[in-house]
Motif scaffolding. Structure first.
Motif, short mmCIF file in Angstrom:
data_model
loop_
_atom_site.label_atom_id
_atom_site.label_comp_id
_atom_site.label_asym_id
_atom_site.label_seq_id
_atom_site.Cartn_x
_atom_site.Cartn_y
_atom_site.Cartn_z
N ASN A 167 68.23 -20.14 -51.08
CA ASN A 167 67.39 -20.04 -49.90
C ASN A 167 67.64 -18.69 -49.25
O ASN A 167 68.69 -18.47 -48.67
CB ASN A 167 67.71 -21.18 -48.92
CG ASN A 167 66.69 -21.26 -47.80
OD1 ASN A 167 66.07 -20.27 -47.44
ND2 ASN A 167 66.54 -22.45 -47.24
N VAL A 168 66.70 -17.77 -49.37
CA VAL A 168 66.93 -16.41 -48.89
C VAL A 168 66.62 -16.27 -47.40
O VAL A 168 66.79 -15.20 -46.84
CB VAL A 168 66.09 -15.39 -49.67
CG1 VAL A 168 66.50 -15.36 -51.11
CG2 VAL A 168 64.60 -15.70 -49.53
N ASP A 169 66.19 -17.34 -46.75
CA ASP A 169 65.90 -17.28 -45.33
C ASP A 169 67.06 -17.77 -44.47
O ASP A 169 67.36 -17.19 -43.44
CB ASP A 169 64.66 -18.12 -45.01
CG ASP A 169 63.40 -17.52 -45.62
OD1 ASP A 169 63.30 -16.28 -45.62
OD2 ASP A 169 62.54 -18.27 -46.09
N LYS A 203 58.96 -17.53 -56.14
CA LYS A 203 58.83 -18.87 -55.57
C LYS A 203 57.37 -19.19 -55.27
O LYS A 203 56.89 -20.29 -55.53
CB LYS A 203 59.67 -18.99 -54.30
CG LYS A 203 59.63 -20.37 -53.65
CD LYS A 203 60.67 -20.51 -52.56
CE LYS A 203 60.35 -19.64 -51.37
NZ LYS A 203 61.29 -19.89 -50.23
N HIS A 204 56.63 -18.20 -54.75
CA HIS A 204 55.22 -18.41 -54.46
C HIS A 204 54.41 -18.68 -55.73
O HIS A 204 53.38 -19.35 -55.68
CB HIS A 204 54.64 -17.18 -53.76
CG HIS A 204 55.22 -16.95 -52.39
ND1 HIS A 204 55.19 -15.72 -51.77
CD2 HIS A 204 55.86 -17.80 -51.55
CE1 HIS A 204 55.79 -15.84 -50.59
NE2 HIS A 204 56.21 -17.07 -50.44
N ASP A 224 51.94 -11.44 -54.76
CA ASP A 224 53.16 -11.75 -55.52
C ASP A 224 53.28 -10.88 -56.77
O ASP A 224 54.36 -10.39 -57.09
CB ASP A 224 53.19 -13.23 -55.90
CG ASP A 224 53.23 -14.13 -54.67
OD1 ASP A 224 53.90 -13.73 -53.69
OD2 ASP A 224 52.60 -15.20 -54.69
N THR A 274 54.31 -7.43 -55.61
CA THR A 274 55.72 -7.37 -55.21
C THR A 274 56.63 -7.28 -56.42
O THR A 274 57.57 -6.47 -56.46
CB THR A 274 56.08 -8.61 -54.36
OG1 THR A 274 55.31 -8.60 -53.15
CG2 THR A 274 57.56 -8.61 -54.01
N GLU A 298 61.22 -14.34 -53.48
CA GLU A 298 60.17 -14.96 -52.68
C GLU A 298 58.85 -14.98 -53.45
O GLU A 298 58.12 -15.97 -53.44
CB GLU A 298 60.00 -14.20 -51.37
CG GLU A 298 61.02 -14.56 -50.31
CD GLU A 298 60.87 -16.00 -49.84
OE1 GLU A 298 59.73 -16.43 -49.59
OE2 GLU A 298 61.90 -16.70 -49.77
N LYS A 321 65.55 -10.06 -52.69
CA LYS A 321 65.02 -11.08 -51.78
C LYS A 321 63.50 -11.17 -51.90
O LYS A 321 62.92 -12.26 -51.99
CB LYS A 321 65.42 -10.73 -50.35
CG LYS A 321 65.04 -11.76 -49.30
CD LYS A 321 65.61 -11.33 -47.95
CE LYS A 321 65.30 -12.33 -46.86
NZ LYS A 321 65.90 -11.94 -45.56
N MET A 322 62.82 -10.01 -51.90
CA MET A 322 61.37 -9.99 -52.00
C MET A 322 60.90 -10.54 -53.34
O MET A 322 59.91 -11.28 -53.42
CB MET A 322 60.85 -8.56 -51.83
CG MET A 322 61.03 -7.99 -50.43
SD MET A 322 60.52 -6.26 -50.29
CE MET A 322 58.73 -6.42 -50.46
#
Length: 329
Positions: free
Chosen positions: A154-156, A145-146, A112, A115, A142, A138-139
């Motif tokens: 919600n990017v999924d 969030k981790h 993380d 990234t 995420e 988006k990355m």
């Protein structure tokens, strides 16, 4: 004889007594090292394209003349190689110059952290494709969030819903803000803009190339229509991409919104897409334009624009009738 427990009196160690402050800082600081380029792999799913364009040519010339002024940032891998965090373009430029080594800073980072650093080191560049921004945002979200930060996007899931903020949430301190709001503040964007860029990641590759302006046929789709098209299924997007290439025509925003509506209702067909793309859009019809000053000399000075128009239509009608009679002979 019983051993007394060793007491920690907070006194400096033997080594620290006989080493200088400069030496101790040197031991803890990150060092620039030269490592083989072939031991550096690209960041996994790196969202930014590295291509031989005008900017890359300038970078190569700069490194050739001045050497690489800023070291790259890498992290060590278990197999003894390194993963690039920041410096993909510099690595490419050095490779083009035939260089075998690259100056880097090695830093231990978890996925993380890596990234976030990778995105932040690239996102402020001037020439970034819209789809690259989408994947980068988006990355980064995420990764945030981790790390335990709250994400209200919600990017999924394709719908991409937002949670409604209460007045209490609005008054909370920045540490309780949603990740997308924190990211927006850092980038100078509102969360809806970030959301729209992320929508581009749901486009198939040919449509992403069109919105980026890098399609082999030089076809360009505007940003807002592209966002609407991201709601189509993969199969529908394939039909659309083929129709665009075949007709050499892109859909308007209104047409994209209609595609999206029909797709939602399960009624969008390849035939409808083809029929829509085969029709001319108003802004694609050939237009005749000229300035009035180009023809003013042919009219009396007291003629109004309306009279000029009537006279031109009358003369054209007479010309068409005369031409028709000549063809009948």
């Amino acid at each position: 004889m019983a051993h007394l427990p060793k007491l920690d009196l907070g006194l400096p160690s033997y080594d620290s007594l006989f080493s200088t402050e400069e030496e101790r800082q040197e031991a803890n600081s990150e060092k620039v090292m030269a490592i083989p380029i072939d031991k550096i792999t690209d960041f996994k799913e790196h969202p930014f394209h590295v291509t031989m364009d005008e900017d890359m040519a300038k970078l190569i010339d700069s490194i050739k003349e001045n050497d690489m002024l800023m070291p790259a940032l890498v992290r060590p891998k278990k197999d003894g190689t390194y993963e690039m965090i920041s410096g993909h373009r510099r690595k490419f430029a050095l490779s083009q110059l035939g260089k075998k080594e690259m100056n880097v800073i090695i830093r231990d980072l978890d996925d993380d952290q890596a990234t976030i650093l990778m995105v932040d080191s690239n996102i402020q560049r001037e020439n970034i494709y819209p789809s690259e921004r989408g994947y980068a945002y988006k990355m980064r979200l995420e990764a945030m969030k981790h790390q335990g930060k709250r994400v209200d996007i919600n990017v999924d899931d394709v719908p991409v819903e937002y949670s409604k903020s209460t007045s209490t949430q609005v008054e909370q301190k920045s540490k309780n803000k949603y990740s997308v709001e924190l990211l927006g503040e850092q980038l100078g964007l509102d969360r809806n803009q970030i959301r729209r860029f992320i929508r581009l990641t749901y486009l198939i590759e040919p449509l992403q190339e069109m919105v980026d302006g890098r399609h082999e046929n030089e076809i360009k789709i505007a940003f807002n229509p592209a966002v609407e098209l991201s709601y189509l299924t993969e199969s529908e997007q394939c039909d659309l991409a083929n129709a665009i290439v075949e007709n050499q025509r892109t859909p308007s925003l209104a047409q994209c919104q209609e595609f999206k509506r029909l797709s939602h209702d399960g009624e969008l067909t390849s035939e409808f897409i083809e029929d829509t793309l085969s029709e001319e859009k108003p802004n694609q019809r050939e237009k005749l334009s000229f300035q009035m000053k180009e023809i003013d000399k042919y009219f009396p000075k007291d003629f109004t624009p309306g009279k000029k128009k009537d006279l031109m239509i009358h003369l054209l009608e007479n010309w068409a009738k005369k031409r028709s009679r000549e063809q009948e002979r």
